[in-house]
Enzyme design. Structure first.
Site, PDB file in Angstrom:
ATOM      1  N   ASN A  45      -2.359 -13.127  15.594  1.00  0.00           N
ATOM      2  CA  ASN A  45      -3.245 -11.976  15.536  1.00  0.00           C
ATOM      3  C   ASN A  45      -3.991 -11.838  16.859  1.00  0.00           C
ATOM      4  O   ASN A  45      -4.335 -12.855  17.474  1.00  0.00           O
ATOM      5  CB  ASN A  45      -4.230 -12.096  14.368  1.00  0.00           C
ATOM      6  N   HIS A  93       0.821  -1.222   0.000  1.00  0.00           N
ATOM      7  CA  HIS A  93       0.000   0.000   0.000  1.00  0.00           C
ATOM      8  C   HIS A  93       0.848   1.262   0.000  1.00  0.00           C
ATOM      9  O   HIS A  93       0.341   2.346   0.316  1.00  0.00           O
ATOM     10  CB  HIS A  93      -0.961  -0.019   1.202  1.00  0.00           C
ATOM     11  N   SER A 116      -6.329  -7.992   9.801  1.00  0.00           N
ATOM     12  CA  SER A 116      -7.689  -8.564   9.857  1.00  0.00           C
ATOM     13  C   SER A 116      -8.023  -9.283   8.552  1.00  0.00           C
ATOM     14  O   SER A 116      -9.090  -9.880   8.423  1.00  0.00           O
ATOM     15  CB  SER A 116      -8.705  -7.430  10.095  1.00  0.00           C
TER      16      SER A 116
HETATM   17  N1  APR Z   1      -0.461  -8.026  17.743  1.00  0.00           N
HETATM   18  C1  APR Z   1      -1.197  -8.834  16.927  1.00  0.00           C
HETATM   19  N2  APR Z   1      -2.331  -8.431  16.311  1.00  0.00           N
HETATM   20  C2  APR Z   1      -2.726  -7.164  16.545  1.00  0.00           C
HETATM   21  C3  APR Z   1      -2.026  -6.265  17.381  1.00  0.00           C
HETATM   22  C4  APR Z   1      -0.853  -6.753  17.991  1.00  0.00           C
HETATM   23  N3  APR Z   1      -0.109  -5.991  18.810  1.00  0.00           N
HETATM   24  N4  APR Z   1      -2.702  -5.077  17.401  1.00  0.00           N
HETATM   25  C5  APR Z   1      -3.768  -5.236  16.595  1.00  0.00           C
HETATM   26  N5  APR Z   1      -3.790  -6.473  16.090  1.00  0.00           N
HETATM   27  C6  APR Z   1      -4.730  -7.049  15.129  1.00  0.00           C
HETATM   28  C7  APR Z   1      -6.162  -6.611  15.282  1.00  0.00           C
HETATM   29  O1  APR Z   1      -6.859  -7.534  16.108  1.00  0.00           O
HETATM   30  C8  APR Z   1      -6.669  -6.655  13.845  1.00  0.00           C
HETATM   31  O2  APR Z   1      -7.252  -7.923  13.541  1.00  0.00           O
HETATM   32  O3  APR Z   1      -4.302  -6.561  13.872  1.00  0.00           O
HETATM   33  C9  APR Z   1      -5.422  -6.480  13.000  1.00  0.00           C
HETATM   34  C10 APR Z   1      -5.367  -5.148  12.278  1.00  0.00           C
HETATM   35  O4  APR Z   1      -6.406  -5.163  11.319  1.00  0.00           O
HETATM   36  P1  APR Z   1      -6.799  -3.804  10.562  1.00  0.00           P
HETATM   37  O5  APR Z   1      -6.949  -2.709  11.554  1.00  0.00           O
HETATM   38  O6  APR Z   1      -7.944  -4.140   9.661  1.00  0.00           O
HETATM   39  O7  APR Z   1      -5.512  -3.462   9.696  1.00  0.00           O
HETATM   40  P2  APR Z   1      -5.052  -4.144   8.342  1.00  0.00           P
HETATM   41  O8  APR Z   1      -5.446  -5.573   8.299  1.00  0.00           O
HETATM   42  O9  APR Z   1      -3.616  -3.827   8.181  1.00  0.00           O
HETATM   43  O10 APR Z   1      -5.898  -3.304   7.253  1.00  0.00           O
HETATM   44  C11 APR Z   1      -5.592  -3.550   5.904  1.00  0.00           C
HETATM   45  O11 APR Z   1      -7.006  -1.694   5.303  1.00  0.00           O
HETATM   46  O12 APR Z   1      -7.741   0.481   5.429  1.00  0.00           O
HETATM   47  C12 APR Z   1      -6.896  -0.357   4.788  1.00  0.00           C
HETATM   48  O13 APR Z   1      -4.981   0.369   3.685  1.00  0.00           O
HETATM   49  C13 APR Z   1      -5.469   0.063   4.958  1.00  0.00           C
HETATM   50  O14 APR Z   1      -3.510  -1.345   4.902  1.00  0.00           O
HETATM   51  C14 APR Z   1      -4.781  -1.170   5.507  1.00  0.00           C
HETATM   52  C15 APR Z   1      -5.739  -2.282   5.122  1.00  0.00           C
END
Ligand code: APR
Length: 238
Positions: free
Chosen positions: A213, A121, A191
């Protein structure tokens, strides 16, 4: 050390072909909120929903509003790598890890010392004029105010993939082949909500799919090893 950690440690100790696929959860222990957790960016109140602001349509129609949100919420100049970033860099230096494939735009993997990082991204650390493609220092965008303009009159934007925009084809195809050929695929801190990034994990053909996760993901049932916990804490025990 609980059984799952023991198994993960054995797999990692005996492999030299690990690929990591991560998301915003890898950086939360560095103080950068993720998107979809309860305290994540997408649950914070704004004049417009953050997913709307981070779209190409919104960027074009409301650039002033976009840059206010972007400078306030998407850049984290004081964030530093945490144990997860550092462990991945260490495994790469030891010849165990082939690459980090990340959805994150914060550059913390490179700051931790990782060299092979595929940024699906993009990155807040690269900026360019969208009319003439002239490259600009990130400070020109991140430290300025208002809508940053190029000498040619075009808007200078961060090199991040907004909703409605495509991902880089070369990065996608290299990510596919790294995952396809990996002995161990570790998925962490994501996620798995957003495609096409999330679809990359389906190219994995091995029998050591690891998921680390905090919360459940759609891939839990297909993983060979699932650890629900903080990835920085998990990695620091390996
Ligand atoms: N350790 C493990 N897991 C974690 C931690 C941690 N310290 N902190 C948060 N999480 C988990 C959360 O439970 C969640 O399931 O990480 C996940 C983050 O998910 P999202 O917030 O959806 O982020 P991501 O998956 O990176 O989103 C993908 O969405 O909006 C777009 O471009 C944006 O790159 C991003 C994409």
């Amino acid at each position: 050390m609980e059984q799952a950690l023991k198994t993960l440690k054995n797999w990692i100790d005996s492999s030299n072909n690990i690929v990591f696929f991560g998301g915003a959860g890898v950086s939360t222990e560095s103080g950068i909120p993720d998107f979809r957790s309860v305290d994540g960016l997408y649950h914070q109140k704004y004049k417009f929903p953050p997913e709307t602001i981070l779209s190409n349509t919104f960027f074009r129609r409301n650039p002033e509003e976009f840059y206010i949100f972007y400078r306030d919420k998407l850049i984290a100049p004081n964030a530093r790598p945490n144990a997860a970033h550092l462990k991945l860099a260490q495994w790469e230096q030891e010849g165990k890890l082939k690459a980090v494939i990340t959805q994150n735009i914060d550059g913390l993997h490179q700051m931790a010392g990782s060299r092979k990082v595929l940024e699906l991204h993009g990155s807040v650390h690269r900026c360019y004029c969208e009319r003439c493609r002239k490259i600009y220092l990130e400070s020109f965008v991140n430290e300025g105010t208002g809508v940053p303009r190029c000498s040619c009159g075009g808007i200078v934007r961060p090199d991040v993939v907004l909703y409605e925009e495509g991902l880089d084809n070369h990065i996608m195809s290299e990510s596919m082949s790294l995952i396809r050929d990996a002995e161990i695929l570790i998925i962490g801190g994501t996620s798995l909500n957003v495609y096409p990034a999330a679809g990359l994990i389906n190219y994995y053909r091995g029998n050591k799919l690891v998921l680390i996760n905090l919360s459940e993901t759609p891939a839990d049932s297909q993983a060979d090893l699932v650890i629900h916990g903080k990835i920085g804490e998990v990695f620091s025990q390996l």
